[in-house]
Structure formats: structure tokens, C-alpha cells
Design a protein around this motif. Structure first.
Motif: not given
Length: 423
Positions: A101-110
Motif C-alpha cells: 500500500i505504501v509503495n502504491y500510494i507513492i507511485g499513484l501520482p505517476f
């Protein structure tokens, strides 16, 4: 040990950044030269699209590196302190959910920038914000159910066996095969599949499949156009679950002969057993990865401030897997390109060489795929040969050929409609 891993990961990141920079510079130079395959305006648009993707790749690669550094120096310890759940297996599953979830949240804007800024600006994205959210909810639910089961299984294996990496590999390889088997079912959650209408096209596809010895559960049209305007076709699933899938965008742009040539190419992959070859290669990579990560010393986890519990070990495997796969990427890409040439040859035999050439040129034009790339990009990442090389292998030199606008939009083949540049 931690210092060694950071050095290797830094080299891996530097190489990715260098390749992206070389690609951006190469395309910026090539897009200003005499156009190939496309009209001058489309050639420039395709080049600009490739450069935009390259610049985004630079940013995401650098951010991924920063996230990696954060995880190994502080992130794992922070997440371990946050996750306090009864039961060792449940503890591992919740830890892994938090990690993802942390990784996804970081990558979501991109991801949003790619889809709603770049792809939309170049006419690819057809997805609305509402559709994106619905897809996200569906995929999240699917992940929490199936991913949770896989994480629980792998955590149990790690806790139960000293040589867990062998049994873990066997379990994950089995899961990968099942995922391929059930792929059509999963895709049906996000896309509508309609049986291809009765008629000449379906009859000819059926004849081609019978000649190749392919038995499937049907020929379907996928409503890809509601999300994306690009053209594609594929065979999904394994065993009796195999199905022929045509994007509705493909049916709109290609004529019957071109469609048959494209499907002939896909049948070539089936005839040559490429699906099983790819699964075998994936199995080798997975085995090596599990072997390496199954022998990481406890001192590494101590340096990161965590105990080498199941959840932490699996997360570390997921964190470092891109590094391991990058080492094997050139070989796997080479094998894939070889398979593509062989599939082209098969497709040209059953569907007609001229029809496959025509289809490939239309696909490049409609998908705004810039026909040239830096040699490093081809060496590392190209699973398909450059289109100019594919056409040359099929006996057609397209280096001085431009597909006119009326050809790209026409249901007719390219031959007899092309503009020639004989300079």
C-alpha cells in the motif's frame, strides 16, 4: 551486506537512468530527421510521446531509488513497529499489505500523470476518473483476497521449512501458472468480452486455429476502446481456457486479411510453444531469485533494524526482485525477439506476407509507436524487434516508406496506397 546491496542497487539505478537519458537524446535527434513510416506530423507526435514517457521514466526511476533507500534504512523498521497483530502468519500478511500500500500510494501520482496527462494528451486514454476508481476498487479487492492467500501460504512455508526457498519457489511457480490459466476470468472483471459475430472473419479464424491444432473456448471481442485507443490482439489462458481475444479497436482499423495475418502471428507463438517457453524462463528467474533471497544473512536484517520474520523476508524479496530481473532482462528480451521473428514468419505463411506487412505498418501508425530506438533500449527492453527490422525480415524495406493519412485510416491494405519517398 547492506552496503553491498545498496551499491548493486545504485549501479542498477544508474544504468536505468543512463539508458533513459540515451533514449531521450536519441529520439529528440531522430524525430527531426526525415520521417519513416509515418507522415511528418505523426512522426513528430510519436517522437514527442516517446520522449514524454522517457522523461517520466527518469523521474520514477529516481523516486524508486529514494524509496528503496528509505525502506532499507528506516521503512522496514517503521512498518514493523506499526504492525502489531496476533499470529505470526497474520502479522506477515498485514506487514506485506502495508508494504504494498505504501509503495502504491507513492507511485499513484505517476500512474495518474501517465494515464490522464500523457496518454490523454496523445489521444490514447479513454478512461474516466470514475472508471479508474472502479477499476482500482475491483483490483484492490481481488488483490486482498488472492494476494492475502498467497502471502499466507508463503509465510507458512517460510516458518515451516528450513529450506523454505525451494518450497516457496515451487508454490509461486504454481501460482504463476494458475494466474495464466485464469487470466481470462480475471480480465472479465474489468472488460466486457462478446463472442465474435458469425461471418467470414470468424470462419477463417476457426479454419486457421484448426490447422494449427489450437482448441479454444471461443473467439471474443474485448471492449478495449472504453479505456484505450491502441490496437491489439492476443490468445489468453492455458489449456481448455484458451481464448482468442480481439480488441474492438483492431476490428475497426484492420481489414479481414490483415486481421488474419495478425492472428497468424499469434498462432505462431502457440505453434512454437512460446507461452510455455516464457513460463519456463520465468521459472528459472524465479528459482534464482528465491535461491538468492533464501540465503540472505540475518545480519542484513539486523542492520535494517528488523527481525527476519516471514513478512520482512518476502518484502525484501519483492524489493530486490527488479534488480535480479534486470540482470536477466537482456537475455529474456533477446529470446522474445527471436520468438517474434519466428511468429512473423508463421503469420506471413498462413495470413500472407503482404497482409502482415500492411497490418504492422498500420499498428505502428495507429499506436503512435516511434519506429526507432537507441540500441541500448533495444538490447535491454525490446521484447519485440524494431518494426523496421521486422518489416525487413519479411522482405519489405520500409526505410523510404511513408504511410499516408488516408492509408492509416483506411480499412484497405497499404499496398497501392502508399506515398513513397525515393530520396
Amino acid at each position: 551486506m547492506l552496503e553491498t546491496i545498496i551499491i548493486f542497487y545504485s549501479i542498477y539505478t544508474f544504468m536505468k537512468l543512463y539508458i533513459s537519458i540515451m533514449q531521450i537524446g536519441y529520439i529528440n535527434e531522430e524525430k527531426r530527421k526525415t520521417p519513416v513510416l509515418m507522415s511528418a506530423d505523426k512522426y513528430l507526435i510519436a517522437g514527442n510521446y516517446a520522449v514524454a514517457n522517457g522523461k517520466l521514466s527518469l523521474v520514477t526511476t529516481f523516486v524508486d531509488y529514494l524509496v528503496f533507500i528509505w525502506w532499507v534504512f528506516a521503512g522496514f523498521a517503521w512498518l514493523s513497529s506499526m504492525v502489531q497483530v496476533e499470529g505470526s502468519i497474520m502479522q506477515a500478511v498485514v506487514f506485506l499489505f502495508g508494504f504494498i500500500i505504501v509503495n502504491y500510494i507513492i507511485g499513484l501520482p505517476f500512474e495518474l500523470y501517465q494515464k490522464f496527462k500523457i496518454d490523454e494528451a496523445y489521444g490514447f486514454n479513454k478512461m474516466t476518473a470514475k472508471m479508474f476508481v472502479i477499476d482500482l476498487l475491483k483490483s484492490s479487492l481481488l488483490f486482498f483476497i488472492l494476494g492475502g492467500a498467497v502471502f499466507a501460504l508463503l509465510s507458512w512455508i517460510i516458518q515451516s521449512y528450513e529450506t523454505w526457498w525451494i518450497w516457496g519457489f515451487a508454490a509461486m511457480f504454481t501460482v504463476a501458472i494458475l494466474a495464466n490459466l485464469l487470466a481470462p476470468t480475471f480480465m472479465a472483471l474489468f472488460n466486457k468480452f462478446s463472442p465474435l459475430e458469425e461471418g467470414e472473419l470468424k470462419e477463417k479464424i476457426t479454419v486457421m486455429m484448426n490447422q494449427a491444432g489450437l482448441k479454444s473456448d471461443g473467439i471474443f471481442v474485448m471492449d478495449a476502446s472504453k479505456r484505450d485507443s491502441r490496437l491489439n490482439a492476443f490468445f489468453g489462458g492455458l489449456g481448455k481456457s484458451k481464448r482468442v481475444v480481439l480488441f474492438d479497436t483492431l476490428l475497426e482499423k484492420l481489414n479481414t486479411k490483415e486481421l488474419l495475418a495478425v492472428l497468424g502471428h499469434e498462432l505462431g507463438h502457440f505453434s512454437h510453444g512460446d507461452i510455455w517457453k516464457n513460463i519456463g524462463l520465468m521459472g528459472v528467474l524465479l528459482f534464482i531469485a528465491f535461491y538468492l533471497f533464501g540465503h540472505l544473512p540475518d545480519a542484513l536484517f539486523t542492520q535494517m533494524g528488523v527481525v527476519p520474520e516471514a513478512g520482512v523476508q518476502i518484502a525484501m524479496l519483492m524489493l530486490l526482485l527488479p534488480l535480479v530481473s534486470f540482470v536477466f532482462t537482456p537475455f529474456m528480451s533477446y529470446v522474445s525477439r527471436h520468438n517474434e521473428y519466428a511468429a512473423d514468419e508463421y503469420g506471413s505463411q498462413v495470413g500472407g506476407k503482404e497482409n502482415l506487412v500492411s497490418a504492422l505498418m498500420k499498428l505502428v501508425t495507429e499506436n503512435k509507436a516511434f519506429p526507432k530506438s537507441h540500441p541500448l533500449v533495444i538490447f535491454f527492453y525490446y521484447t519485440h524487434p524494431p518494426v523496421l527490422e521486422r518489416l525487413k525480415e519479411l522482405g519489405f524495406d520500409a526505410s523510404n516508406t511513408i504511410v499516408g493519412e488516408e492509408t492509416a485510416l483506411s480499412k484497405d491494405g497499404i499496398f497501392g496506397h502508399m506515398d513513397r519517398n525515393d530520396d
